[in-house]
Design an enzyme around this catalytic site. Sequence first.
Site, PDB file in Angstrom:
ATOM      1  N   ARG A 159      -7.192 -13.551   6.320  1.00 56.53           N
ATOM      2  CA  ARG A 159      -7.181 -12.876   5.013  1.00 56.53           C
ATOM      3  C   ARG A 159      -7.012 -13.868   3.861  1.00 56.53           C
ATOM      4  O   ARG A 159      -7.623 -13.709   2.808  1.00 56.53           O
ATOM      5  CB  ARG A 159      -6.089 -11.810   4.969  1.00 56.53           C
TER       6      ARG A 159
ATOM      7  N   LYS B  64       0.776  -6.318  -5.270  1.00 56.88           N
ATOM      8  CA  LYS B  64      -0.101  -5.383  -5.996  1.00 56.88           C
ATOM      9  C   LYS B  64       0.305  -3.925  -5.745  1.00 56.88           C
ATOM     10  O   LYS B  64       0.435  -3.139  -6.676  1.00 56.88           O
ATOM     11  CB  LYS B  64      -1.574  -5.558  -5.570  1.00 56.88           C
TER      12      LYS B  64
ATOM     13  N   ARG C 289       1.582  -3.091   9.608  1.00 60.60           N
ATOM     14  CA  ARG C 289       0.121  -3.175   9.600  1.00 60.60           C
ATOM     15  C   ARG C 289      -0.384  -4.174  10.631  1.00 60.60           C
ATOM     16  O   ARG C 289       0.154  -5.275  10.744  1.00 60.60           O
ATOM     17  CB  ARG C 289      -0.355  -3.565   8.205  1.00 60.60           C
TER      18      ARG C 289
ATOM     19  N   ARG D 130       6.869  -7.312   6.037  1.00 60.85           N
ATOM     20  CA  ARG D 130       6.438  -6.061   5.396  1.00 60.85           C
ATOM     21  C   ARG D 130       6.388  -4.908   6.397  1.00 60.85           C
ATOM     22  O   ARG D 130       5.949  -5.061   7.528  1.00 60.85           O
ATOM     23  CB  ARG D 130       5.041  -6.256   4.790  1.00 60.85           C
TER      24      ARG D 130
ATOM     25  N   ARG E 137     -13.005  -7.220  -4.998  1.00 59.50           N
ATOM     26  CA  ARG E 137     -12.608  -8.336  -4.138  1.00 59.50           C
ATOM     27  C   ARG E 137     -13.739  -9.334  -3.935  1.00 59.50           C
ATOM     28  O   ARG E 137     -13.552 -10.319  -3.233  1.00 59.50           O
ATOM     29  CB  ARG E 137     -12.233  -7.775  -2.769  1.00 59.50           C
TER      30      ARG E 137
HETATM   31  P1  ADP Z   1      -0.016  -6.438  -1.762  1.00 59.36           P
HETATM   32  O1  ADP Z   1      -0.304  -4.988  -2.068  1.00 59.36           O
HETATM   33  O2  ADP Z   1      -0.434  -7.354  -2.864  1.00 59.36           O
HETATM   34  O3  ADP Z   1      -0.522  -6.867  -0.427  1.00 59.36           O
HETATM   35  P2  ADP Z   1       2.781  -5.530  -1.407  1.00 59.36           P
HETATM   36  O4  ADP Z   1       3.098  -4.793  -2.654  1.00 59.36           O
HETATM   37  O5  ADP Z   1       2.519  -4.749  -0.180  1.00 59.36           O
HETATM   38  O6  ADP Z   1       1.583  -6.576  -1.680  1.00 59.36           O
HETATM   39  O7  ADP Z   1       3.994  -6.561  -1.143  1.00 59.36           O
HETATM   40  C1  ADP Z   1       4.002  -7.407   0.000  1.00 59.36           C
HETATM   41  C2  ADP Z   1       5.417  -7.459   0.601  1.00 59.36           C
HETATM   42  O8  ADP Z   1       6.289  -8.163  -0.283  1.00 59.36           O
HETATM   43  C3  ADP Z   1       6.076  -6.111   0.832  1.00 59.36           C
HETATM   44  O9  ADP Z   1       6.896  -6.215   1.964  1.00 59.36           O
HETATM   45  C4  ADP Z   1       6.908  -5.895  -0.446  1.00 59.36           C
HETATM   46  O10 ADP Z   1       8.048  -5.058  -0.197  1.00 59.36           O
HETATM   47  C5  ADP Z   1       7.338  -7.316  -0.774  1.00 59.36           C
HETATM   48  N1  ADP Z   1       7.403  -7.621  -2.214  1.00 59.36           N
HETATM   49  C6  ADP Z   1       6.568  -7.182  -3.190  1.00 59.36           C
HETATM   50  N2  ADP Z   1       6.912  -7.732  -4.384  1.00 59.36           N
HETATM   51  C7  ADP Z   1       7.963  -8.554  -4.145  1.00 59.36           C
HETATM   52  C8  ADP Z   1       8.770  -9.416  -4.971  1.00 59.36           C
HETATM   53  N3  ADP Z   1       8.517  -9.544  -6.280  1.00 59.36           N
HETATM   54  N4  ADP Z   1       9.761 -10.105  -4.374  1.00 59.36           N
HETATM   55  C9  ADP Z   1      10.005  -9.997  -3.029  1.00 59.36           C
HETATM   56  N5  ADP Z   1       9.295  -9.201  -2.201  1.00 59.36           N
HETATM   57  C10 ADP Z   1       8.279  -8.483  -2.749  1.00 59.36           C
HETATM   58  P1  ADP Z   2      -3.638  -6.661   0.994  1.00 60.97           P
HETATM   59  O1  ADP Z   2      -2.291  -6.094   1.188  1.00 60.97           O
HETATM   60  O2  ADP Z   2      -3.952  -7.808   1.888  1.00 60.97           O
HETATM   61  O3  ADP Z   2      -3.996  -6.985  -0.399  1.00 60.97           O
HETATM   62  P2  ADP Z   2      -5.279  -4.219   1.275  1.00 60.97           P
HETATM   63  O4  ADP Z   2      -4.420  -3.137   1.773  1.00 60.97           O
HETATM   64  O5  ADP Z   2      -5.713  -4.209  -0.140  1.00 60.97           O
HETATM   65  O6  ADP Z   2      -4.636  -5.625   1.649  1.00 60.97           O
HETATM   66  O7  ADP Z   2      -6.612  -4.316   2.169  1.00 60.97           O
HETATM   67  C1  ADP Z   2      -6.548  -4.316   3.582  1.00 60.97           C
HETATM   68  C2  ADP Z   2      -7.938  -4.569   4.156  1.00 60.97           C
HETATM   69  O8  ADP Z   2      -8.838  -3.528   3.739  1.00 60.97           O
HETATM   70  C3  ADP Z   2      -8.631  -5.854   3.704  1.00 60.97           C
HETATM   71  O9  ADP Z   2      -8.237  -6.984   4.460  1.00 60.97           O
HETATM   72  C4  ADP Z   2     -10.107  -5.496   3.930  1.00 60.97           C
HETATM   73  O10 ADP Z   2     -10.451  -5.518   5.307  1.00 60.97           O
HETATM   74  C5  ADP Z   2     -10.133  -4.038   3.491  1.00 60.97           C
HETATM   75  N1  ADP Z   2     -10.400  -3.907   2.034  1.00 60.97           N
HETATM   76  C6  ADP Z   2      -9.551  -3.438   1.088  1.00 60.97           C
HETATM   77  N2  ADP Z   2     -10.139  -3.464  -0.132  1.00 60.97           N
HETATM   78  C7  ADP Z   2     -11.386  -3.963   0.060  1.00 60.97           C
HETATM   79  C8  ADP Z   2     -12.463  -4.265  -0.817  1.00 60.97           C
HETATM   80  N3  ADP Z   2     -12.374  -4.058  -2.152  1.00 60.97           N
HETATM   81  N4  ADP Z   2     -13.600  -4.784  -0.266  1.00 60.97           N
HETATM   82  C9  ADP Z   2     -13.708  -4.997   1.057  1.00 60.97           C
HETATM   83  N5  ADP Z   2     -12.726  -4.753   1.942  1.00 60.97           N
HETATM   84  C10 ADP Z   2     -11.569  -4.240   1.448  1.00 60.97           C
END
Ligand code: ADP
Ligand code: ADP
Length: 223
Positions: free
Chosen positions: A172, A13, A161, A127, A88
């Site tokens: 999670r 995302k 993280r 990551r 969420r």
């Molecule tokens: P989210 O915001 O949904 O938690 P991230 O964008 O942080 O996900 O991506 C999670 C991890 O996977 C990061 O280390 C990112 O660089 C990697 N990543 C994201 N998209 C891809 C993809 N299409 N293929 C391989 N690795 C990816």
């Molecule tokens: P991910 O990469 O797992 O998608 P985020 O960076 O979006 O994670 O979120 C990290 C953490 O922040 C979540 O595990 C939760 O604790 C908190 N968080 C983020 N967005 C929300 C939300 N919309 N509602 C509640 N908690 C949230």
Amino acid sequence: MNIILLGPPGSGKGTQAKRIEQRHGIVQLSTGDMLRATAASGTEFGTRVKAIMDSGQLVPDDTIIEMINDRIAQPDCRRGFILDGFPRTVPQAEALDAMLARHGLKLDHVILLDVDAATLVDRLSGRFTCNRCGASYHERYNQPRREGICDVCGSPEFVRRADDRPEAVTARFEVYRRQTEPILPYYTERGILRRVDGVADIDAVTAEIESVLSSASSSGGPV
Ligand code: ADP
Ligand code: ADP
Ligand code: ZN
């Protein structure tokens, strides 16, 4: 254009939101990034938020809803926004509808990044993120173009993280399944949800998202 990007932790995302932001000139609203800033603020509230995040649980709905409600009223959101990490829970999805209606806004697209569990674990374990702007990188799949320098903001500082530790990752995934997946029918029933194959490489996922964004708005009217 107002978009929601949905998907489990590690589905891409944040990576895709940053690309949409640059390409379409609309802002990424990452509740995770906002909460990490709160957690780092050193206040008592920040300390409580950090403990919840590190354990992999969700911050209370009221806190998040107020945060987004204030944020979408800011001038930089007028051209549109990408919600990354919100909603969420079902109450958050309902509150979003109410606040969009109050602001006279509508959702144009809701995109779900579909990724299997094994791939998610592999992504989260490798990551690392930019300490300044939150951009995500990966040891094997997504290194910065210049070693040690963030592509997006130029910062040389990266962090892992705390919630990407295996114990927190398990929590999670469970939270996603129990609390976030139930919002999918909420959008499917209105015909606004589009699934994108999130396992493909980063450029291929971007291309698929672009094709959804260039199609007519997925929603028939205000939602
Ligand atoms: P989210 O915001 O949904 O938690 P991230 O964008 O942080 O996900 O991506 C999670 C991890 O996977 C990061 O280390 C990112 O660089 C990697 N990543 C994201 N998209 C891809 C993809 N299409 N293929 C391989 N690795 C990816
Ligand atoms: P991910 O990469 O797992 O998608 P985020 O960076 O979006 O994670 O979120 C990290 C953490 O922040 C979540 O595990 C939760 O604790 C908190 N968080 C983020 N967005 C929300 C939300 N919309 N509602 C509640 N908690 C949230
Ligand atoms: Zn950066």
